[in-house]
Motif scaffolding. Structure first.
Motif: not given
Length: 138
Positions: A5-25
């Motif tokens: 699950y490690s690659p999926l966790v990394l992928l989901k973490k990156n997606k979550m960070k992009k969502s955080e940036q989207s919320v800030l914007q």
């Protein structure tokens, strides 16, 4: 320790960070829209109505007033759009955080399972070594 699950966790973490940036914007856009609306209301308050003069001045003042009202209407629409975008971004962030937590939990469980298997295997090996040494000492 890595799991399947490690690659999926990394992928989901990156997606979550992009969502955080989207919320800030989206929040920054919402703040800009709010400030623009306040400024347009202030500009409307500061417009002065001519109490006398020619009809041209009165028509120009009326056109300016109408223009300012249109600007206020546009800013209200922008504010509404920005609020909608902000809500959508927050909902997306919640969904992405939930997905990240799910896969992170699965990864932790997988690692625990592997550690338990390793621990049991080592325990069996130590038992075998102890039995061999005990049999050899006799």
């Amino acid at each position: 320790m890595k799991s399947r699950y490690s690659p999926l966790v990394l992928l989901k973490k990156n997606k979550m960070k992009k969502s955080e940036q989207s919320v800030l914007q989206a929040n920054a856009n919402l703040n800009s829209a709010s400030v623009a609306l306040e400024l347009s209301y202030e500009a409307l308050k500061n417009l002065s109505q001519p109490s006398g003069g020619s009809i041209k001045e009165m028509l120009a003042s009326r056109a300016l007033l109408s223009s300012q009202r249109d600007i206020i209407k546009q800013n209200k629409e922008w504010l509404s759009f920005a609020k909608n975008q902000s809500e959508q971004a927050k909902n997306q962030l919640k969904a992405d955080m939930l997905e990240y937590e799910k896969f992170q939990y699965l990864e932790v469980q997988e690692i625990k399972k592997e550690l338990y298997k390793t621990k049991v295997k080592e325990s069996k090996e130590l038992d075998e070594i102890a039995i061999m040494r005990y049999a050899g000492d006799r």
